[in-house]
Design a protein around this motif. Structure first.
Motif, PDB file in Angstrom:
ATOM      1  N   PHE A  14      20.403  -2.840 -58.954  1.00 25.09           N
ATOM      2  CA  PHE A  14      20.824  -2.304 -60.243  1.00 25.09           C
ATOM      3  C   PHE A  14      22.227  -1.708 -60.220  1.00 25.09           C
ATOM      4  CE2 PHE A  14      16.349  -2.764 -60.940  1.00 25.09           C
ATOM      5  CZ  PHE A  14      16.263  -3.062 -62.285  1.00 25.09           C
ATOM      6  N   TYR A  15      22.572  -1.050 -59.135  1.00 24.60           N
ATOM      7  CA  TYR A  15      23.822  -0.283 -59.123  1.00 24.60           C
ATOM      8  C   TYR A  15      24.798  -0.707 -58.032  1.00 24.60           C
ATOM      9  CZ  TYR A  15      20.676   2.701 -61.824  1.00 24.60           C
ATOM     10  OH  TYR A  15      19.774   3.173 -62.740  1.00 24.60           O
ATOM     11  N   LEU A  18      28.545  -0.784 -58.354  1.00 26.35           N
ATOM     12  CA  LEU A  18      29.325   0.451 -58.477  1.00 26.35           C
ATOM     13  C   LEU A  18      29.794   0.985 -57.115  1.00 26.35           C
ATOM     14  CD1 LEU A  18      27.083   2.094 -61.203  1.00 26.35           C
ATOM     15  CD2 LEU A  18      29.354   1.118 -61.545  1.00 26.35           C
ATOM     16  N   TYR A  64      22.352   8.714 -57.336  1.00 31.12           N
ATOM     17  CA  TYR A  64      23.001   9.446 -58.436  1.00 31.12           C
ATOM     18  C   TYR A  64      22.911   8.653 -59.734  1.00 31.12           C
ATOM     19  CZ  TYR A  64      26.864  11.031 -61.403  1.00 31.12           C
ATOM     20  OH  TYR A  64      27.621  11.437 -62.471  1.00 31.12           O
ATOM     21  N   TYR A  65      23.236   7.371 -59.661  1.00 29.82           N
ATOM     22  CA  TYR A  65      23.216   6.564 -60.883  1.00 29.82           C
ATOM     23  C   TYR A  65      21.795   6.376 -61.412  1.00 29.82           C
ATOM     24  CZ  TYR A  65      28.170   5.739 -60.663  1.00 29.82           C
ATOM     25  OH  TYR A  65      29.526   5.929 -60.672  1.00 29.82           O
ATOM     26  N   LYS A  68      20.987   9.425 -63.311  1.00 30.91           N
ATOM     27  CA  LYS A  68      21.708   9.502 -64.587  1.00 30.91           C
ATOM     28  C   LYS A  68      21.227   8.448 -65.583  1.00 30.91           C
ATOM     29  CE  LYS A  68      24.732  12.815 -64.036  1.00 30.91           C
ATOM     30  NZ  LYS A  68      24.785  13.957 -64.968  1.00 30.91           N
ATOM     31  N   LEU A  69      21.003   7.223 -65.111  1.00 34.13           N
ATOM     32  CA  LEU A  69      20.727   6.117 -66.041  1.00 34.13           C
ATOM     33  C   LEU A  69      19.264   5.664 -66.036  1.00 34.13           C
ATOM     34  CD1 LEU A  69      23.916   3.925 -65.414  1.00 34.13           C
ATOM     35  CD2 LEU A  69      23.535   5.553 -67.270  1.00 34.13           C
ATOM     36  N   LEU A  71      17.678   3.198 -64.723  1.00 25.42           N
ATOM     37  CA  LEU A  71      17.439   1.772 -65.008  1.00 25.42           C
ATOM     38  C   LEU A  71      16.232   1.210 -64.267  1.00 25.42           C
ATOM     39  CD1 LEU A  71      21.079   0.346 -64.968  1.00 25.42           C
ATOM     40  CD2 LEU A  71      19.727   1.127 -66.922  1.00 25.42           C
ATOM     41  N   LYS A  74      13.089   2.374 -66.043  1.00 23.21           N
ATOM     42  CA  LYS A  74      12.955   1.636 -67.303  1.00 23.21           C
ATOM     43  C   LYS A  74      12.503   0.205 -67.023  1.00 23.21           C
ATOM     44  CE  LYS A  74      15.954   1.829 -71.363  1.00 23.21           C
ATOM     45  NZ  LYS A  74      17.367   1.697 -71.772  1.00 23.21           N
TER      46      LYS A  74
ATOM     47  N   PHE B  14      24.522   4.197 -73.970  1.00 23.78           N
ATOM     48  CA  PHE B  14      24.120   3.681 -72.662  1.00 23.78           C
ATOM     49  C   PHE B  14      24.682   4.482 -71.488  1.00 23.78           C
ATOM     50  CE2 PHE B  14      23.004   0.204 -75.361  1.00 23.78           C
ATOM     51  CZ  PHE B  14      21.906  -0.355 -74.746  1.00 23.78           C
ATOM     52  N   SER B  17      25.677   9.698 -70.428  1.00 24.42           N
ATOM     53  CA  SER B  17      25.232  10.645 -69.404  1.00 24.42           C
ATOM     54  C   SER B  17      26.156  10.662 -68.191  1.00 24.42           C
ATOM     55  CB  SER B  17      23.815  10.298 -68.949  1.00 24.42           C
ATOM     56  OG  SER B  17      23.783   9.016 -68.361  1.00 24.42           O
ATOM     57  N   LEU B  18      27.066   9.683 -68.106  1.00 24.34           N
ATOM     58  CA  LEU B  18      27.973   9.637 -66.958  1.00 24.34           C
ATOM     59  C   LEU B  18      29.295  10.367 -67.239  1.00 24.34           C
ATOM     60  CD1 LEU B  18      27.286   5.926 -65.993  1.00 24.34           C
ATOM     61  CD2 LEU B  18      26.481   7.946 -64.780  1.00 24.34           C
ATOM     62  N   TYR B  64      34.461   1.056 -68.393  1.00 25.81           N
ATOM     63  CA  TYR B  64      34.357   0.697 -66.973  1.00 25.81           C
ATOM     64  C   TYR B  64      32.899   0.402 -66.596  1.00 25.81           C
ATOM     65  CZ  TYR B  64      33.914   1.521 -61.940  1.00 25.81           C
ATOM     66  OH  TYR B  64      33.601   1.399 -60.607  1.00 25.81           O
ATOM     67  N   LYS B  68      31.033  -3.059 -65.321  1.00 27.96           N
ATOM     68  CA  LYS B  68      30.316  -3.136 -64.049  1.00 27.96           C
ATOM     69  C   LYS B  68      28.840  -3.467 -64.243  1.00 27.96           C
ATOM     70  CE  LYS B  68      33.380  -2.125 -60.869  1.00 27.96           C
ATOM     71  NZ  LYS B  68      33.678  -3.089 -59.797  1.00 27.96           N
ATOM     72  N   LEU B  69      28.195  -2.851 -65.232  1.00 27.23           N
ATOM     73  CA  LEU B  69      26.736  -2.970 -65.363  1.00 27.23           C
ATOM     74  C   LEU B  69      26.297  -3.861 -66.520  1.00 27.23           C
ATOM     75  CD1 LEU B  69      25.714   0.755 -64.671  1.00 27.23           C
ATOM     76  CD2 LEU B  69      25.706  -1.140 -63.045  1.00 27.23           C
ATOM     77  N   GLU B 116      10.934  -0.439 -74.454  1.00 26.14           N
ATOM     78  CA  GLU B 116      12.161   0.294 -74.802  1.00 26.14           C
ATOM     79  C   GLU B 116      13.324  -0.256 -73.995  1.00 26.14           C
ATOM     80  OE1 GLU B 116      11.772   4.584 -74.512  1.00 26.14           O
ATOM     81  OE2 GLU B 116       9.688   4.342 -75.119  1.00 26.14           O
TER      82      GLU B 116
END
Lengths: 117, 117
Positions: A14-15, A18, A64-65, A68-69, A71, A74, B14, B17-18, B64, B68-69, B116
């Motif tokens: 997923f990340y 980054l 960290y991501y 925050k996200l 993903l 989800k 999306f 939060s970053l 950015y 990336k995502l 969701e």
């Protein structure tokens, strides 16, 4: 590194984009290609401590991501719902004989397969 | 700031939060609450240039992460597929009379509503 390999690989899915190039390389060697810290150190000509620090940093970045996200969380929740729908359709196909209903179920199934979470 | 407000609000949904707390505050005032740069500057007691820089920085950060995502792109693609399935179900419900098939379609619809993205 005593972290869960599966968890780390999922987070990377997923990340991973980054991470820096160097973090990415080291992460892949360690978590996907089963190199040891010493072997990565030799291969990339970086100190063992440097490898360790990069790996730790990469892990923190990925975690960290996710914090925050969210993903992965989800994704897991949605994939469960989609699989549930697929199961409902599979069961229904056994029990339903109405041709136009079966055609609709096929159509739904096809659309579901195209969703990329 | 001559950026698309809708685009910025979607990106914020999306990746908001970053942002840092300050970036988040300024972003919301400008893009959601319709404050001008001057008004934000007065309200938060930051120079107009400072407000401008924070806003520009926040925009870059959001863009950015989308580069990336690609979450917005993915979301748009998946929401279209899910809406398509909902349309298929709505149409089918008009044309199908088989009771157990209708029950299955209801079940699928309910599960779909819980996804969701």
């Amino acid at each position: 590194m005593n972290t869960d390999f599966v968890e780390m690989n999922v987070l990377f899915d997923f990340y991973g984009s980054l991470l820096t190039g160097k973090q990415m390389d080291i992460f892949k060697m360690y978590y996907m290609e089963d190199y040891s810290l010493g072997e990565i150190s030799q291969e990339l000509n970086i100190s063992r401590q440097g490898v360790y620090d990069s790996l730790k940093r990469a892990e923190s970045v990925l975690k960290y991501y996710e914090e925050k996200l969210g993903l992965v969380k989800k994704y897991n929740s949605n994939i469960a719902k989609i699989n549930n729908i697929k199961r409902i359709i599979d069961d229904a196909k056994i029990n339903i004989s109405d041709k136009s209903a079966l055609r609709v179920l096929d159509e739904i199934q096809k659309e579901l397969d195209e969703i990329e979470l």
